[in-house]
Design a protein around this motif. Structure first.
Motif, PDB file in Angstrom:
ATOM      1  N   ASP A  14       9.907   7.957   3.013  1.00 13.46           N
ATOM      2  CA  ASP A  14       9.051   6.919   3.595  1.00 13.46           C
ATOM      3  C   ASP A  14       7.777   6.737   2.766  1.00 13.46           C
ATOM      4  O   ASP A  14       7.349   5.605   2.501  1.00 13.46           O
ATOM      5  CB  ASP A  14       8.692   7.269   5.042  1.00 13.46           C
ATOM      6  N   GLU A  15       7.199   7.863   2.362  1.00 13.94           N
ATOM      7  CA  GLU A  15       6.003   7.773   1.518  1.00 13.94           C
ATOM      8  C   GLU A  15       6.344   7.166   0.159  1.00 13.94           C
ATOM      9  O   GLU A  15       5.571   6.395  -0.412  1.00 13.94           O
ATOM     10  CB  GLU A  15       5.378   9.161   1.345  1.00 13.94           C
ATOM     11  N   LYS A  63      10.342  12.922   0.320  1.00 14.69           N
ATOM     12  CA  LYS A  63       9.483  12.187   1.267  1.00 14.69           C
ATOM     13  C   LYS A  63       9.712  10.689   1.057  1.00 14.69           C
ATOM     14  O   LYS A  63       8.896   9.965   0.478  1.00 14.69           O
ATOM     15  CB  LYS A  63       8.019  12.554   1.036  1.00 14.69           C
ATOM     16  N   GLY A  92       4.999   7.348  -6.180  1.00 18.34           N
ATOM     17  CA  GLY A  92       6.156   7.044  -5.344  1.00 18.34           C
ATOM     18  C   GLY A  92       7.393   7.794  -5.804  1.00 18.34           C
ATOM     19  O   GLY A  92       8.168   8.319  -4.984  1.00 18.34           O
ATOM     20  N   MET A 122       7.124  11.381  -4.723  1.00 16.73           N
ATOM     21  CA  MET A 122       7.442  11.530  -3.300  1.00 16.73           C
ATOM     22  C   MET A 122       8.956  11.513  -3.079  1.00 16.73           C
ATOM     23  O   MET A 122       9.509  12.268  -2.264  1.00 16.73           O
ATOM     24  CB  MET A 122       6.786  10.403  -2.489  1.00 16.73           C
ATOM     25  N   ARG A 133       6.550   3.458   0.497  1.00 14.63           N
ATOM     26  CA  ARG A 133       5.203   2.879   0.661  1.00 14.63           C
ATOM     27  C   ARG A 133       4.499   2.738  -0.686  1.00 14.63           C
ATOM     28  O   ARG A 133       3.942   1.681  -1.012  1.00 14.63           O
ATOM     29  CB  ARG A 133       4.379   3.747   1.610  1.00 14.63           C
ATOM     30  N   TYR A 134       4.504   3.806  -1.485  1.00 14.01           N
ATOM     31  CA  TYR A 134       3.850   3.743  -2.795  1.00 14.01           C
ATOM     32  C   TYR A 134       4.532   2.725  -3.712  1.00 14.01           C
ATOM     33  O   TYR A 134       3.870   1.943  -4.410  1.00 14.01           O
ATOM     34  CB  TYR A 134       3.869   5.127  -3.458  1.00 14.01           C
TER      35      TYR A 134
END
Length: 584
Positions: A523-524, A521, A513, A516, A527-528
């Motif tokens: 959004d990614e 990135k 995360g 990213m 998420r992580y």
């Protein structure tokens, strides 16, 4: 010389013949009986041993071969024993010698010789279960399944009704050793048809089917056994094992629940269900099952101990202390329970009590960990020099224990933010143990704290050279490259490899995360990081997630995450630094 030896042997025979011919040696041939019976089985019913023994006198050659065969047996020369005793058996037609020759041949895997002896044994003792079991085993080894089946059929017919279950279990123990599993399974299926209402026959068939890799057949057979005897706990346990082996965990759990609903007093089944829930990490459900076990068996030290551990795992520390104290009272040598009681007292800042528990572990597997924890606890109270001195006094046997004590000392220095001293300690230790991955990994982390990135990278790559699947080293290297350099492609390669090894590891998810986020990135990254924080409530993960949320405009959510983490770990540096950075 040969003449003198022969004379000597013949002189000895008068005193030894009876024992040699009628007793069973404690050496290897008798291990062959393991191929036909279980050690705990009761002895099979014996036929009369004296009335039909041969009356003929023994000539010198026969006596000579008999004694040499017994001597060879005792010396472990089983193939020679099988040959000599087999010849004596054919010459004398003595069933006792035939038995020894057959078992010796079976053990030595001289199956053709063993076959002749076993056939003679069955001829002379046609009602002997032991003889037919041995002959059946030999025929199986010679891949003569049809002939073997006839003898197993006969065994079941010879067995009295009160010994039928025993006969089935002994038969399946022989069939289970046969390399041709399909042939063995076919024989067992035909044997169960002789007594279709026997639950033990179906149970035996189920065992053999599972051993042969035929889980569906095994499940069908155990279902038939339970249909015939619904309260049979052992069969129920085996069914649960089959369902788990089939990876049908939902059905396994439902079966446990169903059986226990009908048989609530089945303690063994309940304990196994609790262990199954532990394997699934359903801690609260497992604890509830062990609570019921302890209510029904309050004097069971293992159940009380397990309940203490599960209470500790689920954060019920008061219950954990209560049950772990009981476990120690029941079994004072439970040093692991003492260690955990020390941890519980330490976490409550009852340091004096914790020290007493740690120091009460005077030996055993938990000794070194207890002493290491005692030292770390002293350091928490600011007694760093005393803590290190304590570790230096703890005796260590071998490299593994020395490393464990060194890592405890390194932790003390790291927690005190004396990173340079920790680095020196580990560097000196690596001079003595340069191939030790634990020490080199620890030094890499310390080097990163000091900004020695080249040392950190070199150490981590050295660890990975010896252990390419070291997930923690892959993660540490990937995170360091992502956080401290712009070598993002390399970082992603290391983190991809780490995630492939441990896809649910929260710290690796956190690292990915963060990478990213560094790549833009967001959004990614969220998420992580959310996935990581869900799996483990950790201050540094919360710091990372909060930072990403803050810079993407979700500041209220970031504050909520930071505040929750602060309540749990108010003195975490990474968390305090990020909050200070965005909320000065």
């Amino acid at each position: 010389m040969h003449h003198l030896l022969r004379t000597f042997v013949l002189l000895m025979l008068a005193g030894l013949l009876a024992a040699c011919a009628s007793t069973t040696s404690s050496t290897s041939p008798d291990a062959a009986t393991d191929a036909t019976t279980n050690a705990g089985d009761p002895a099979p019913s014996a036929e009369p041993q004296d009335k039909d023994l041969p009356k003929a006198s023994l000539d010198a050659d026969t006596l000579y071969n008999l004694l040499l065969g017994e001597i060879a047996s005792r010396r472990g020369q089983i193939d020679l024993a099988a040959t000599l005793l087999g010849k004596v058996a054919q010459d004398t037609r003595d069933p006792r010698v035939a038995e020894r020759a057959a078992l010796a041949g079976l053990y030595a895997r001289r199956f053709s010789e063993a076959l002749e002896s076993a056939r003679l044994w069955v001829e002379l003792r046609p009602k002997s279960v032991e003889a037919r079991m041995t002959l059946g085993a030999i025929l199986l080894e010679l891949e003569r399944a049809a002939e073997a089946r006839a003898h197993f059929d006969a065994i079941l017919k010879l067995a009295p009704s009160d010994q039928l279950d025993h006969a089935y279990m002994r038969t399946v123990s022989v069939l289970a050793r046969h390399a041709k599993r399909n042939a063995a399974l076919e024989i067992m299926e035909s044997l169960t048809q002789q007594h279709p209402r026997s639950p033990v026959a179906q149970f035996a068939l189920s065992h053999l089917a599972v051993r042969s890799g035929e889980l569906d057949k095994g499940l069908s057979a155990i279902n038939r056994a339970l249909a015939l005897k619904s309260d049979w706990e052992e069969a129920a346990l085996f069914k649960a094992r089959i369902l788990v082996s089939q990876k049908d965990l939902v059905r396994a759990e439902k079966f446990y629940e169903s059986f226990l609903a009908s048989h609530p007093d089945s303690v063994t089944m309940r304990i196994n269900y609790a262990r199954h829930l532990i394997d699934l990490k359903h801690w609260d459900q497992a604890r509830a099952q062990f609570e019921r076990v302890v209510r029904s068996s309050p004097a069971d030290p293992e159940a009380v101990y397990a309940l203490g551990l599960l209470s500790m795992q689920t954060g019920r520390n008061a219950d954990a202390e209560k049950y772990l104290r009981q476990a120690v009272e029941m079994r004072p040598d439970n040093h692991t329970a003492r260690l955990y009681l020390g941890q519980l007292a330490e976490n409550s800042k009852r340091y004096e009590e914790a020290g007493q528990w740690y120091q009460s572990v005077s030996h055993g597997d938990s000794y070194l960990e207890s002493q290491a924890r005692y030292a770390v606890m002293l350091a928490k109270q600011g007694k760093i020099d005393q803590a290190r001195a304590h570790l230096h006094k703890v005796p260590a046997e071998g490299e593994k224990q020395r490393v464990q004590l060194l890592l405890a000392e390194e932790q003390i220095l790291r927690d005190a933010k004396r990173h340079a001293e920790a680095f020196e300690l580990l560097t000196a230790a690596l001079g003595r143990m340069p191939q030790n991955n634990e020490l080199r990994y620890a030094r890499a982390l310390t080097a990163e704290k000091l900004g020695h990135l080249k040392v950190a990278e070199t150490d981590l790559k050295d660890v990975l050279k010896r252990d390419p699947k070291h997930a923690h080293a892959l993660n540490a290297l990937g995170y360091t490259l992502a956080d401290r350099t712009n070598r993002y492609a390399e970082a992603k390669d290391y983190l991809d490899r780490a995630l492939a090894l441990r896809p649910d590891d929260p710290f690796i998810l956190d690292s990915m995360g963060w990478l990213m986020f560094r790549l833009g990135k967001n959004d990614e990254a969220v998420r992580y990081l959310r996935q990581a924080l869900t799996k483990r409530s950790d201050a540094e993960i919360a710091a990372h997630l909060g930072e990403v949320l803050w810079v993407t405009g979700r500041r209220d959510e970031a504050k909520e995450i930071w505040n929750k983490a602060l309540r749990e770990t108010p003195d975490n540096d990474a968390l305090l630094d990020v909050i200070k950075k965005f909320k000065p």
